[in-house]
Scaffold this motif. Structure first.
Motif, mmCIF file in Angstrom:
data_model
loop_
_atom_site.group_PDB
_atom_site.id
_atom_site.type_symbol
_atom_site.label_atom_id
_atom_site.label_comp_id
_atom_site.label_asym_id
_atom_site.label_seq_id
_atom_site.Cartn_x
_atom_site.Cartn_y
_atom_site.Cartn_z
ATOM 1 N N TRP A 18 0.142 -3.828 7.330
ATOM 2 C CA TRP A 18 -1.082 -4.237 6.641
ATOM 3 C C TRP A 18 -0.707 -5.034 5.406
ATOM 4 C CZ3 TRP A 18 -0.046 1.165 6.590
ATOM 5 C CH2 TRP A 18 0.324 1.690 5.362
ATOM 6 N N THR A 19 -1.680 -5.717 4.852
ATOM 7 C CA THR A 19 -1.495 -6.498 3.635
ATOM 8 C C THR A 19 -1.838 -5.608 2.451
ATOM 9 O OG1 THR A 19 -2.106 -8.488 4.835
ATOM 10 C CG2 THR A 19 -2.172 -8.608 2.428
ATOM 11 N N GLU A 20 -0.882 -5.422 1.563
ATOM 12 C CA GLU A 20 -1.098 -4.574 0.384
ATOM 13 C C GLU A 20 -2.266 -5.089 -0.455
ATOM 14 O OE1 GLU A 20 0.280 -1.719 -0.616
ATOM 15 O OE2 GLU A 20 1.699 -1.642 1.048
ATOM 16 N N GLY A 21 -3.095 -4.160 -0.917
ATOM 17 C CA GLY A 21 -4.183 -4.498 -1.820
ATOM 18 C C GLY A 21 -5.410 -5.114 -1.164
ATOM 19 N N GLN A 22 -5.399 -5.210 0.163
ATOM 20 C CA GLN A 22 -6.554 -5.760 0.861
ATOM 21 C C GLN A 22 -7.070 -4.753 1.873
ATOM 22 O OE1 GLN A 22 -5.794 -9.589 2.549
ATOM 23 N NE2 GLN A 22 -5.245 -10.502 0.595
ATOM 24 N N ALA A 23 -8.374 -4.595 1.927
ATOM 25 C CA ALA A 23 -8.989 -3.643 2.849
ATOM 26 C C ALA A 23 -9.008 -4.198 4.268
ATOM 27 C CB ALA A 23 -10.408 -3.324 2.392
ATOM 28 N N ARG A 24 -8.950 -3.292 5.217
ATOM 29 C CA ARG A 24 -9.127 -3.607 6.647
ATOM 30 C C ARG A 24 -8.171 -4.684 7.168
ATOM 31 N NH1 ARG A 24 -14.413 -1.794 8.910
ATOM 32 N NH2 ARG A 24 -15.377 -0.558 7.302
ATOM 33 N N THR A 25 -6.901 -4.541 6.823
ATOM 34 C CA THR A 25 -5.914 -5.524 7.296
ATOM 35 C C THR A 25 -4.863 -4.895 8.211
ATOM 36 O OG1 THR A 25 -4.538 -5.210 5.320
ATOM 37 C CG2 THR A 25 -6.184 -6.985 5.251
ATOM 38 N N ILE A 26 -5.111 -3.711 8.727
ATOM 39 C CA ILE A 26 -4.137 -3.048 9.603
ATOM 40 C C ILE A 26 -3.985 -3.865 10.884
ATOM 41 C CG2 ILE A 26 -3.679 -1.005 11.010
ATOM 42 C CD1 ILE A 26 -5.208 0.612 8.880
ATOM 43 N N ARG A 27 -2.737 -4.095 11.256
ATOM 44 C CA ARG A 27 -2.423 -4.784 12.510
ATOM 45 C C ARG A 27 -1.510 -3.897 13.342
ATOM 46 N NH1 ARG A 27 0.699 -9.669 10.768
ATOM 47 N NH2 ARG A 27 1.376 -8.036 9.431
ATOM 48 N N ILE A 28 -1.741 -3.883 14.628
ATOM 49 C CA ILE A 28 -0.890 -3.147 15.560
ATOM 50 C C ILE A 28 0.304 -4.044 15.885
ATOM 51 C CG2 ILE A 28 -0.761 -2.047 17.823
ATOM 52 C CD1 ILE A 28 -2.761 -0.690 15.881
ATOM 53 N N LEU A 29 1.509 -3.503 15.727
ATOM 54 C CA LEU A 29 2.721 -4.250 16.055
ATOM 55 C C LEU A 29 3.210 -3.827 17.435
ATOM 56 C CD1 LEU A 29 4.582 -3.813 12.653
ATOM 57 C CD2 LEU A 29 3.135 -5.720 13.370
#
Length: 79
Positions: free
Chosen positions: A58-69
């Motif tokens: 995910w991108t630190e400090g940003q909401a709802r940025t989880i990505r499946i790797l």
């Protein structure tokens, strides 16, 4: 990849399904509800473990940025 605990696997499977269906990641509150938890701390801990083990990012400090790797393929392979 490093194996997951049952709790981590449950969250990972739910994330894969949710993100695949909705095309965006869920909020911490939605994850708490789905995992039947009353505090964000266990969800955040499981997310950290999933990231450290290479299952999500995910991108630190940003909401709802989880990505499946490296998502697991669905179904039975055809040869």
């Amino acid at each position: 990849m490093e194996p997951l605990t049952d709790a981590q696997q449950q969250l990972y499977d739910w994330l894969v399904e949710y993100i695949g269906e909705k095309q965006h990641s869920p909020s911490i509150r939605q994850m708490m509800t789905a995992m039947n938890l009353k505090s964000p701390a266990p969800v955040q801990s499981r997310l950290e473990h999933l990231r450290n083990k290479g299952y999500i990012s995910w991108t630190e400090g940003q909401a709802r940025t989880i990505r499946i790797l490296n998502p697991m393929p669905k179904g039975v392979p055809i040869r």
